[in-house]
Design a protein around this motif. Structure first.
Motif, PDB file in Angstrom:
ATOM      1  N   ASN A  10       0.777  -1.233   0.000  1.00  0.00           N
ATOM      2  CA  ASN A  10       0.000   0.000   0.000  1.00  0.00           C
ATOM      3  C   ASN A  10       0.815   1.293   0.000  1.00  0.00           C
ATOM      4  OD1 ASN A  10       0.881   0.256   2.655  1.00  0.00           O
ATOM      5  ND2 ASN A  10      -0.955  -0.703   3.482  1.00  0.00           N
ATOM      6  N   CYS A  11       2.138   1.211  -0.159  1.00  0.00           N
ATOM      7  CA  CYS A  11       2.934   2.446  -0.134  1.00  0.00           C
ATOM      8  C   CYS A  11       4.180   2.294  -1.012  1.00  0.00           C
ATOM      9  CB  CYS A  11       3.346   2.789   1.298  1.00  0.00           C
ATOM     10  SG  CYS A  11       4.526   1.635   2.021  1.00  0.00           S
ATOM     11  N   GLY A  12       4.926   3.365  -1.134  1.00  0.00           N
ATOM     12  CA  GLY A  12       6.132   3.351  -1.950  1.00  0.00           C
ATOM     13  C   GLY A  12       7.156   2.347  -1.462  1.00  0.00           C
ATOM     14  N   HIS A  13       7.273   2.187  -0.150  1.00  0.00           N
ATOM     15  CA  HIS A  13       8.210   1.194   0.397  1.00  0.00           C
ATOM     16  C   HIS A  13       7.796  -0.206  -0.040  1.00  0.00           C
ATOM     17  CE1 HIS A  13       9.566  -1.778   3.372  1.00  0.00           C
ATOM     18  NE2 HIS A  13      10.697  -1.095   3.300  1.00  0.00           N
ATOM     19  N   CYS A  14       6.496  -0.467  -0.010  1.00  0.00           N
ATOM     20  CA  CYS A  14       5.981  -1.772  -0.442  1.00  0.00           C
ATOM     21  C   CYS A  14       6.321  -2.016  -1.909  1.00  0.00           C
ATOM     22  CB  CYS A  14       4.470  -1.835  -0.262  1.00  0.00           C
ATOM     23  SG  CYS A  14       3.887  -1.633   1.433  1.00  0.00           S
ATOM     24  N   ARG A  15       6.113  -0.987  -2.728  1.00  0.00           N
ATOM     25  CA  ARG A  15       6.423  -1.098  -4.150  1.00  0.00           C
ATOM     26  C   ARG A  15       7.890  -1.472  -4.335  1.00  0.00           C
ATOM     27  NH1 ARG A  15       4.498   1.871  -8.742  1.00  0.00           N
ATOM     28  NH2 ARG A  15       3.411   3.231  -7.290  1.00  0.00           N
ATOM     29  N   ALA A  16       8.773  -0.772  -3.639  1.00  0.00           N
ATOM     30  CA  ALA A  16      10.210  -1.027  -3.758  1.00  0.00           C
ATOM     31  C   ALA A  16      10.562  -2.438  -3.290  1.00  0.00           C
ATOM     32  CB  ALA A  16      10.998   0.017  -2.981  1.00  0.00           C
ATOM     33  N   ALA A  17       9.935  -2.886  -2.216  1.00  0.00           N
ATOM     34  CA  ALA A  17      10.223  -4.220  -1.686  1.00  0.00           C
ATOM     35  C   ALA A  17       9.795  -5.309  -2.670  1.00  0.00           C
ATOM     36  CB  ALA A  17       9.529  -4.419  -0.333  1.00  0.00           C
ATOM     37  N   VAL A  18       8.646  -5.129  -3.301  1.00  0.00           N
ATOM     38  CA  VAL A  18       8.158  -6.099  -4.289  1.00  0.00           C
ATOM     39  C   VAL A  18       9.088  -6.103  -5.504  1.00  0.00           C
ATOM     40  CG1 VAL A  18       6.287  -6.535  -5.943  1.00  0.00           C
ATOM     41  CG2 VAL A  18       5.768  -6.108  -3.535  1.00  0.00           C
ATOM     42  N   GLU A  19       9.452  -4.923  -5.990  1.00  0.00           N
ATOM     43  CA  GLU A  19      10.343  -4.840  -7.147  1.00  0.00           C
ATOM     44  C   GLU A  19      11.705  -5.458  -6.841  1.00  0.00           C
ATOM     45  OE1 GLU A  19      10.196  -0.649  -7.939  1.00  0.00           O
ATOM     46  OE2 GLU A  19       8.367  -0.840  -9.151  1.00  0.00           O
ATOM     47  N   THR A  20      12.237  -5.169  -5.667  1.00  0.00           N
ATOM     48  CA  THR A  20      13.536  -5.722  -5.272  1.00  0.00           C
ATOM     49  C   THR A  20      13.478  -7.245  -5.163  1.00  0.00           C
ATOM     50  OG1 THR A  20      14.173  -3.707  -4.124  1.00  0.00           O
ATOM     51  CG2 THR A  20      15.310  -5.727  -3.468  1.00  0.00           C
ATOM     52  N   ALA A  21      12.431  -7.753  -4.544  1.00  0.00           N
ATOM     53  CA  ALA A  21      12.286  -9.204  -4.399  1.00  0.00           C
ATOM     54  C   ALA A  21      12.253  -9.889  -5.756  1.00  0.00           C
ATOM     55  CB  ALA A  21      11.023  -9.531  -3.602  1.00  0.00           C
ATOM     56  N   MET A  22      11.523  -9.310  -6.690  1.00  0.00           N
ATOM     57  CA  MET A  22      11.427  -9.923  -8.014  1.00  0.00           C
ATOM     58  C   MET A  22      12.756  -9.852  -8.759  1.00  0.00           C
ATOM     59  SD  MET A  22       8.589 -11.401  -8.486  1.00  0.00           S
ATOM     60  CE  MET A  22       9.082 -11.977  -6.881  1.00  0.00           C
ATOM     61  N   ARG A  23      13.487  -8.779  -8.609  1.00  0.00           N
ATOM     62  CA  ARG A  23      14.782  -8.665  -9.288  1.00  0.00           C
ATOM     63  C   ARG A  23      15.823  -9.589  -8.650  1.00  0.00           C
ATOM     64  NH1 ARG A  23      12.717  -3.701 -10.500  1.00  0.00           N
ATOM     65  NH2 ARG A  23      11.975  -3.760 -12.628  1.00  0.00           N
ATOM     66  N   GLU A  24      15.677  -9.883  -7.356  1.00  0.00           N
ATOM     67  CA  GLU A  24      16.562 -10.870  -6.726  1.00  0.00           C
ATOM     68  C   GLU A  24      16.282 -12.259  -7.290  1.00  0.00           C
ATOM     69  OE1 GLU A  24      15.890 -10.548  -2.519  1.00  0.00           O
ATOM     70  OE2 GLU A  24      17.065  -8.707  -2.350  1.00  0.00           O
ATOM     71  N   ALA A  32       5.386  -4.171 -12.821  1.00  0.00           N
ATOM     72  CA  ALA A  32       4.592  -2.942 -12.861  1.00  0.00           C
ATOM     73  C   ALA A  32       3.602  -2.993 -11.706  1.00  0.00           C
ATOM     74  CB  ALA A  32       3.862  -2.819 -14.189  1.00  0.00           C
ATOM     75  N   VAL A  33       3.817  -2.140 -10.710  1.00  0.00           N
ATOM     76  CA  VAL A  33       3.006  -2.131  -9.496  1.00  0.00           C
ATOM     77  C   VAL A  33       1.925  -1.064  -9.592  1.00  0.00           C
ATOM     78  CG1 VAL A  33       3.060  -1.671  -7.009  1.00  0.00           C
ATOM     79  CG2 VAL A  33       4.893  -3.005  -8.070  1.00  0.00           C
ATOM     80  N   ASP A  34       0.705  -1.417  -9.185  1.00  0.00           N
ATOM     81  CA  ASP A  34      -0.398  -0.467  -9.084  1.00  0.00           C
ATOM     82  C   ASP A  34      -0.855  -0.470  -7.629  1.00  0.00           C
ATOM     83  OD1 ASP A  34      -2.828   0.907  -9.021  1.00  0.00           O
ATOM     84  OD2 ASP A  34      -3.488   0.109 -10.941  1.00  0.00           O
ATOM     85  N   LEU A  35      -0.448   0.564  -6.883  1.00  0.00           N
ATOM     86  CA  LEU A  35      -0.785   0.616  -5.463  1.00  0.00           C
ATOM     87  C   LEU A  35      -2.280   0.797  -5.226  1.00  0.00           C
ATOM     88  CD1 LEU A  35       2.184   2.743  -4.077  1.00  0.00           C
ATOM     89  CD2 LEU A  35       1.821   0.276  -3.842  1.00  0.00           C
TER      90      LEU A  35
END
Length: 66
Positions: A10-24, A32-35
């Protein structure tokens, strides 16, 4: 691309965490995240089970949307 429902996101930190996890998991993944809808469109060479496991490990349990 597969659409995932991620209710805990639900926030920018969440977006970054999801993107980072997928790139790992897959450095060439497209995310592409839609909050507003709490969904993520993810294109990855990794199987769905691995994607969902990585998201859960990051604290964002997900299900395939729709």
């Amino acid at each position: 691309m597969t659409s995932y429902s991620i209710p805990e996101m639900n926030c920018g930190h969440c977006r970054a965490a999801v993107e980072t996890a997928m790139r790992e998991l897959d450095p060439s993944a497209t995310v592409a995240v839609d909050l507003d809808s709490r969904t993520a469109e993810i294109a990855s060479a990794a199987p769905d089970e691995a994607v969902r496991a990585k998201l859960a490990e990051a604290g964002y349990p997900a299900q395939i949307a729709g």
